[in-house]
Write a protein that holds these residues in place. Structure first.
Motif, PDB file in Angstrom:
ATOM      1  N   ASP A  78      34.219  46.200  34.676  1.00 49.56           N
ATOM      2  CA  ASP A  78      33.063  46.581  35.538  1.00 49.56           C
ATOM      3  C   ASP A  78      33.433  46.870  36.817  1.00 49.56           C
ATOM      4  N   CYS A  79      34.264  46.009  37.409  1.00 48.21           N
ATOM      5  CA  CYS A  79      34.837  45.943  38.710  1.00 48.21           C
ATOM      6  C   CYS A  79      36.129  46.985  39.146  1.00 48.21           C
ATOM      7  N   ALA A  80      36.641  47.057  40.190  1.00 46.91           N
ATOM      8  CA  ALA A  80      37.649  47.771  40.517  1.00 46.91           C
ATOM      9  C   ALA A  80      39.034  47.032  40.289  1.00 46.91           C
ATOM     10  N   ASP A  81      39.082  45.799  40.619  1.00 47.20           N
ATOM     11  CA  ASP A  81      40.165  45.194  40.516  1.00 47.20           C
ATOM     12  C   ASP A  81      40.046  43.518  40.796  1.00 47.20           C
ATOM     13  N   MET A  82      41.012  42.652  40.001  1.00 52.22           N
ATOM     14  CA  MET A  82      40.820  41.008  40.437  1.00 52.22           C
ATOM     15  C   MET A  82      42.017  40.555  41.223  1.00 52.22           C
ATOM     16  N   ARG A  83      41.839  39.257  41.828  1.00 51.26           N
ATOM     17  CA  ARG A  83      42.830  38.828  42.359  1.00 51.26           C
ATOM     18  C   ARG A  83      42.862  37.116  42.312  1.00 51.26           C
ATOM     19  N   ARG A  84      44.039  36.628  42.161  1.00 46.69           N
ATOM     20  CA  ARG A  84      44.147  35.268  41.896  1.00 46.69           C
ATOM     21  C   ARG A  84      44.999  34.814  42.977  1.00 46.69           C
ATOM     22  N   THR A  85      44.522  33.930  44.229  1.00 45.49           N
ATOM     23  CA  THR A  85      45.495  33.787  45.324  1.00 45.49           C
ATOM     24  C   THR A  85      45.849  32.162  45.126  1.00 45.49           C
ATOM     25  N   GLY A  86      44.878  31.408  44.498  1.00 44.30           N
ATOM     26  CA  GLY A  86      45.425  30.012  44.384  1.00 44.30           C
ATOM     27  C   GLY A  86      44.951  29.089  45.630  1.00 44.30           C
ATOM     28  N   SER A  87      43.800  29.577  46.132  1.00 42.56           N
ATOM     29  CA  SER A  87      43.166  28.652  47.223  1.00 42.56           C
ATOM     30  C   SER A  87      41.539  29.195  47.167  1.00 42.56           C
ATOM     31  N   ALA A  88      40.955  28.308  46.359  1.00 42.53           N
ATOM     32  CA  ALA A  88      39.554  28.519  46.254  1.00 42.53           C
ATOM     33  C   ALA A  88      38.792  28.469  48.013  1.00 42.53           C
ATOM     34  N   ALA A  89      39.302  27.642  48.789  1.00 43.79           N
ATOM     35  CA  ALA A  89      38.700  27.675  50.161  1.00 43.79           C
ATOM     36  C   ALA A  89      38.830  29.110  50.944  1.00 43.79           C
ATOM     37  N   LEU A  90      40.068  29.822  50.720  1.00 46.88           N
ATOM     38  CA  LEU A  90      40.309  30.930  51.295  1.00 46.88           C
ATOM     39  C   LEU A  90      39.716  32.145  50.413  1.00 46.88           C
ATOM     40  N   ASP A  91      39.547  31.796  49.136  1.00 48.91           N
ATOM     41  CA  ASP A  91      38.711  32.846  48.331  1.00 48.91           C
ATOM     42  C   ASP A  91      37.355  32.678  48.697  1.00 48.91           C
ATOM     43  N   LEU A  92      36.883  31.811  48.966  1.00 49.42           N
ATOM     44  CA  LEU A  92      35.415  31.703  49.555  1.00 49.42           C
ATOM     45  C   LEU A  92      35.043  32.317  51.000  1.00 49.42           C
TER      46      LEU A  92
END
Length: 267
Positions: free
Chosen positions: A178-192
């Protein structure tokens, strides 16, 4: 700026200096495995001690909970600090330049102040309850997409809870369709923080800890976003299962994951 936020910023910058200096000497970093796929370094511990020293000097009666040491005492205080001195330790160990210091303050059980500091980029995300969220002093807002169409979503793989992999994979596949793309960066704090700044349109992860979530949750909320657990409730701090996004994207994400939740994730 709120005086307690000023102290939190000072503490985050102090920890960030320790981390940044260590980046140039990664071969000297001492690494220990504290659990399955879970590592800690001497830098995590030194950064946490730097934060605690500043907080204790300024607020000797406050309670403090840190990722590495746990409870520093005075859990009866109406003020409780929740700190993650180095969110993204695995990135740090490998020399991947994406990690942050996370500090939050709860007052009478409610998130009140928050700091997430990226020491390599010099990006300081802050929020005070009722006063909005900022990046380096400039107001930030979540995006305003009507649904997941065109959205960039961030996530974290359940590497510490691989028994949830089947449910997670189904949720991931549903979102990816459903979305355009996904990312997995390794830092939940920075994701938020990136959701709050409009860099990501949404974020979800399984099995986080309060120190992973606390500061980012307030920053997202103060940027106009919403944060919940996988059922749309408010149990994310206890369950560790979190969804964060602008209101309409969050609604679509919770609806999309509902058919794929195991009994455990639906709690």
């Amino acid at each position: 700026m709120h005086p307690m936020l000023n102290i939190a910023i000072r503490a985050a910058r102090s920890a960030g200096n320790i981390i940044a200096r260590a980046c140039g000497q990664l071969d000297m970093v001492q690494k220990l495995q504290k659990g399955s796929n879970d590592f800690v370094t001497n830098v995590d511990k030194e950064a946490e001690q730097a934060i605690v020293a500043i907080l204790k000097k300024s607020f000797p009666t406050h309670g403090i909970v840190g990722e590495e040491h746990g409870d520093y005492g005075n859990s009866d205080s109406e003020f409780q600090w929740i700190i993650d001195p180095l969110d993204g330790t695995s990135n740090f160990i490998k020399g991947i330049p994406h990690f942050a210091v996370s500090i939050a303050l709860k007052h009478q059980g409610k998130l009140d102040q928050a700091v997430i500091f990226d020491p390599l980029r010099g990006e300081l995300f802050t929020a005070s309850r009722g006063r909005g969220a900022q990046l380096n002093g400039t107001r930030i807002r979540v995006t305003a997409l009507p649904d997941m169409t065109g959205a960039i979503l961030a996530t974290g793989f359940p590497f510490k809870a691989k028994h949830h992999l089947d449910s997670y994979s189904k949720i991931f596949n549903s979102f990816f369709a459903d979305c355009a793309d996904m990312r997995r960066t390794g830092s939940a704090a920075l994701d938020l923080a990136y959701v709050a700044a409009g860099r990501f349109d949404g974020f979800f992860e399984i099995g986080l800890k309060p120190w992973d979530i606390a500061a980012g949750e307030l920053i997202v909320r103060e940027a106009g976003g919403m944060v919940c657990d996988f059922t749309g409730g408010s149990n994310q701090m206890k369950s560790g299962n979190i969804v964060a996004a602008s209101p309409k994207v969050l609604q679509a994400m919770v609806k999309g994951m509902r058919p794929h939740l195991s009994e455990t994730l639906a709690k």
